[in-house]
Each structure stands twice: as C-alpha cells, then as structure tokens.
Design a protein around this motif. Sequence first.
Motif: not given
Length: 456
Positions: A427-446
Amino acid sequence: MKLKTQLLGQIYQFKDIKDVFAKANEEKSGDRLAGIAAETVQERIAAKQVLSVMTLEEIRNHPLIPPEEDEVSRIIDESIDENIYREIKGWTVADLREYILDEQNQSSDLLRISKGLSSEMIAAVTKLMSNLDLVYAANKIEVVSECNITIGQKGRLASRLQPNHPTDSVDGILASLQEGLSYGVGDAVVGINPVDDSVESVKRILHATHEFLTAWEIPAQNCVLAHVTTQMKAIEQGAPADMIFQSIAGTEKANLSFGISAALLDEAQDMIQRMGTSTGPQRLYFETGQGSELSAEAHHGVDQMTLESRNYGFARRYQPFIINTVVGFIGPEYLYDAKQVIRAGLEDHFMGKMHGLSMGVDVCYTNHIKADQNDIENLGVLLAAAGVNFVIATPMGDDCMLNYQSLSYHDIAALRETLNRRPAPQFEAWLEKMGIMEDGRLTPKAGDPTIFAKRR
C-alpha cells in the motif's frame, strides 16, 4: 484447587473458579450489571492473588462453560496443542505472566506457547497485567496475515477505511473513500457497514468499491459488513467480495443470537476460498467487543473480558485475515467511562495477539459514555505503541451512519508520523506512486481527494 486467601487480616473465600475470574477482573460496569464484580478493591486484589497461584492445568480441568454444553468451549479445547500444553500445564498464572514479560522471550516464543493455551488461560494472565504490561507484551508479538496484501509487520500500522453513508449512496461512499485514500488510509480493508442489509444493496456496494479499487490499481481489500448469509447470497449472484465478514461472540448461545454457528462459518470460509475475488489465502474478517454476550443474555455468569478472550479462541479456528474489537460502542452499561474503555482496548488487543490473530481495534465511543475524543486519541497512541495491526478510521472521526465517534483519517496520519509507523508495504508503494507519500511521510498532495477526479 485453592479458592481462598487472607489479605490484611481478612479471609476472602470464592465460590468457584468462575467467581475468581470475575472478581479478579479490572472494574467494568458490565460485570457489575451482571452482579459478578468484586465489591471492593481489596476483594479484587484477593481474587488476583488466588488466580495468580492457580495452575494452567487447574483452569483447563475446571471449565467456566463446560464443552458438552457449548460449541465455543469445544472448539477452544480441541484447538490446544497437547504437546505444548504438557510442557506448561504445571505453570501458575503468575509463571505465565513472568514468561510473557521476560525480555528474553520474543514473538516466536510467545506464539509457540500460545498454541498450548486455552482462551481462559490467556484471559487469566491478562487479569494480572497492568496497562503497560499489556502494551509491552503485545508489542513483542508479530502476527503477519495475507489477503490481497500483507499486513502486521513490525513498524507498520494499517487502517480500515470506513466510508459509511446514511443511505448507502454509492456516490457518497466513494467520495468518503477517496478522501480516506488521499490520507493514506485503507490498507487493512475498505469496509462499509450497510444501512440496508439486503442482497441488492450489498451487491451494489461491493461492485462499486471493487471497480474503484481495480481501476486505480489500489492494493487493498473490499468488504461489506452485512450478515454473513447476506454476503454469501450476494457472492452467489456474482458480487466481487475480497473477504466475508461476521460479528462473533464467546458463547454458542450468543452466536446463535447473531444467527451464526461454526458450521455456517465453515461454509462461508469454503465459499470465499472458491468464489472470492482476493488472492488470499486469508479471506475472513471478524469483529468482537466486550459485553455482547451479556447483552444477549448468553454470558453464563462469566465476566465480559474472559468471554472476549473466548471470541479469539473461536476465531483462531478460521485464521482470519483480520479481526478487531469495537471498544466503547455498546454503551456505558458495559464500559462506563474512558478508563474502562482504554483498559478494555488494551486487554482485547493483547488477548487477540496472544491467540496468534492479526488484531485490530476500533478505537471508539458513543456519546452517552463518559469519554471524549482526547480519551480515544490516548488509546490510539497506546495501541500504536503496542503494535496494533490496524485501527479504524472514519471521516472527521464521526460515523454519520452508525452515530458513534472513532479515529479520523487525520489521526491515522498523526499516529504513523509520531510513532514512526508506516502503512503496509504494498500500500505504501501505491501511495508513493500516487504522490501521496514519500519516504514514509505524507506529501503536500495528501488530503486532496480530487486527485481521483483526474484519470491518469
């Protein structure tokens, strides 16, 4: 078997092992309602003292609910690994507690001896443990389970996305689903409680969630929490279900009040293995909660925490993908205030893990309990520290269909970031692919559900 002790010059005599178990329990309004609770703190301590020197063999030889009278008792007793039991049957409950808390004994050690323990033995040791004991012990136990994805690994905190809607509107459910996913919630399951427990309603929701998860290649599981028989009929008619759900109880009589039996769940398991849409191998989802047996007048005079442990002994037969307790949902008759809710949540989580189950908690309360959102957040932190496999999240922490308070999508993000927990790996890999998470932390896109309005 010793049933009395002396404390501060007073002799305390207990009627039987059932009486010791009930009075050794931490204060619960449900036990008081049932008329089985300790009358004083001193009596509770005396009961704990008697329980502490009781052997595991004595507990097994004096069943609280005889197997010849109860299907759950039979299932629990038949599940015991006799070779492991013979190694430890002479231990006292205090010995078991010391073994569990010994820093030398880690997950594999605890899961091994758990195979030789009955649910009543696990309940007994839980009664002797403090809240911190329960956090420390549960955190040592790693239970990994697999459906479409794998959850339960150390350092991970999964979540159930609960996008309920007061009219089962598919558009409303999907809107809430998209918001939750945008916060990184939903790896344990996308689980909807339907208002309408009909086959057509369940089919409509299963199709909608399955199509959305498939279209966006989301590594998760869908489930509609209708009665097991309704789900089975929907699956027979072609509904795409990754798992089958059912609420369970700790006595045969209480399960019958839910309209279920072991034979029915055996049938459900067989069906979802043959006709489910997930990759498996674990495809069942159970839900529990202290007090359900008493509310069904099916408690047999046994305290609610011990009955909750028996839920997990029953569930162990099926090795579900996930199981969660719902603490604080039934009401103050069973858990009166925040202190009791927090204690029950920690008890249930430890007991579930000690049964080898992929354990989650709905960290929640209803508005007539003496608790508030701060109390629930406290329990969320304690459970995350205890290594809970997953927790449940609703929009803004307020379920608009079931009318109770739980953790919010934001809370899952805060718990992960504060305690250095991450989503399930796929699931984390999918979140990173979507730009929602990076290096275990949510991005501004979240937190922006409109990302799902744009087709890739």
